[in-house]
Design an enzyme around this catalytic site. Sequence first.
Site, mmCIF file in Angstrom:
data_model
loop_
_atom_site.group_PDB
_atom_site.id
_atom_site.type_symbol
_atom_site.label_atom_id
_atom_site.label_comp_id
_atom_site.label_asym_id
_atom_site.label_seq_id
_atom_site.Cartn_x
_atom_site.Cartn_y
_atom_site.Cartn_z
ATOM 1 N N CYS A 102 0.771 -1.271 0.150
ATOM 2 C CA CYS A 102 -0.056 -0.012 -0.035
ATOM 3 C C CYS A 102 0.803 1.369 -0.093
ATOM 4 O O CYS A 102 1.599 1.579 -0.822
ATOM 5 C CB CYS A 102 -0.943 0.049 1.140
ATOM 6 S SG CYS A 102 -2.385 0.736 0.974
ATOM 7 N N ARG A 137 -13.214 5.802 -2.356
ATOM 8 C CA ARG A 137 -12.075 5.219 -1.857
ATOM 9 C C ARG A 137 -11.941 3.736 -1.978
ATOM 10 O O ARG A 137 -13.077 3.171 -2.007
ATOM 11 C CB ARG A 137 -11.916 5.629 -0.317
ATOM 12 C CG ARG A 137 -10.544 5.393 0.248
ATOM 13 C CD ARG A 137 -10.490 5.626 1.908
ATOM 14 N NE ARG A 137 -9.344 5.401 2.701
ATOM 15 C CZ ARG A 137 -8.187 5.843 2.429
ATOM 16 N NH1 ARG A 137 -7.883 7.092 1.841
ATOM 17 N NH2 ARG A 137 -7.202 5.421 2.976
ATOM 18 N N HIS A 203 -3.631 -5.778 2.354
ATOM 19 C CA HIS A 203 -3.396 -6.007 3.796
ATOM 20 C C HIS A 203 -3.850 -7.385 4.068
ATOM 21 O O HIS A 203 -4.601 -8.128 3.177
ATOM 22 C CB HIS A 203 -3.947 -5.053 4.679
ATOM 23 C CG HIS A 203 -3.504 -3.717 4.315
ATOM 24 N ND1 HIS A 203 -2.359 -2.990 4.656
ATOM 25 C CD2 HIS A 203 -3.985 -2.840 3.459
ATOM 26 C CE1 HIS A 203 -2.263 -1.910 4.375
ATOM 27 N NE2 HIS A 203 -3.342 -1.595 3.537
HETATM 28 N N1 GLN Z 1 -2.016 6.685 2.131
HETATM 29 C C1 GLN Z 1 -2.250 5.809 1.079
HETATM 30 C C2 GLN Z 1 -3.491 5.884 0.138
HETATM 31 O O1 GLN Z 1 -4.509 6.128 0.910
HETATM 32 C C3 GLN Z 1 -1.930 4.546 1.481
HETATM 33 C C4 GLN Z 1 -3.082 3.681 2.363
HETATM 34 C C5 GLN Z 1 -2.412 2.771 2.854
HETATM 35 O O2 GLN Z 1 -1.311 2.310 3.078
HETATM 36 N N2 GLN Z 1 -3.637 1.863 3.474
HETATM 37 O O3 GLN Z 1 -3.665 5.715 -1.133
#
Ligand code: GLN
Length: 250
Positions: A102, A137, A203
């Site tokens: 990520c 998102r 994850h």
């Molecule tokens: N901050 C980054 C995004 O929102 C990565 C998020 C994360 O590592 N879960 O794309």
Amino acid sequence: MSLSGSASSSESALRVVWVYPDLLSTYGDRGNMLVVERRALQRGVRVERVEVRSDQPVPVSGDIYLIGGGEDRPQRLAAERLRADRGLVRAAHGGAVVLSVCAGFQILGHEFVNDLGEREAGLGLLDVVSVRGTGQRCVGDVLADADESLGLPVLTGFENHQGVTRLGSGVRPLGHVRAGFGNGENSGVEGAWQGDIFGTYLHGPVLARNPLLADVLLKRAWNVADLAPVDDRWYEELRSERIAAVGRPS
Ligand code: GLN
């Protein structure tokens, strides 16, 4: 290191470096280190675990580097420090295996859009560029058919990100999305890899959900084609549970 008959002796310990646990380790990404460690031990190889906080230099002598996800601000701080430090870049250029998740995945690319809305340089270890998605998102469970050259069963994981990642010609996708968003923008793909450098939005932690991906990292670190099978029943239970949950209303 190479895997030999004396693999369990101290000089042949596998050095696993966990980069910036203080900034980048969301949704249990720490578990990736535990899975690598356990699966190495199950093959008779001792692991030297090196946790590098963001105020410490990244050693170049690791065999496998793990870097996790994070919120937007810690991601910017981590990128600044990793660019200045150069240790991870030098280790990767020296042949180390790297798994990034990520925020870590975005940092390994050429650039990403930071929490200030600015384009920020990454480490250039993966031929990818990340931007901030304008749509919803990307949150939820993901199922992706792994790139066929990796020889892995379907990938499962949990994603939560706003960034979307575009792949250049120098990388292959880690997987083709069956459910979820992956790299976003309806690209249909998840993650990226080139050589021994891997990036993913998954994850879960991703290596607990996909233990054979941990074995891919180990095989590359040890330069072997095969590893002795280990008991995967607990992992299989988790996998079946999460795969069955995809598409089920939460
Ligand atoms: N901050 C980054 C995004 O929102 C990565 C998020 C994360 O590592 N879960 O794309």
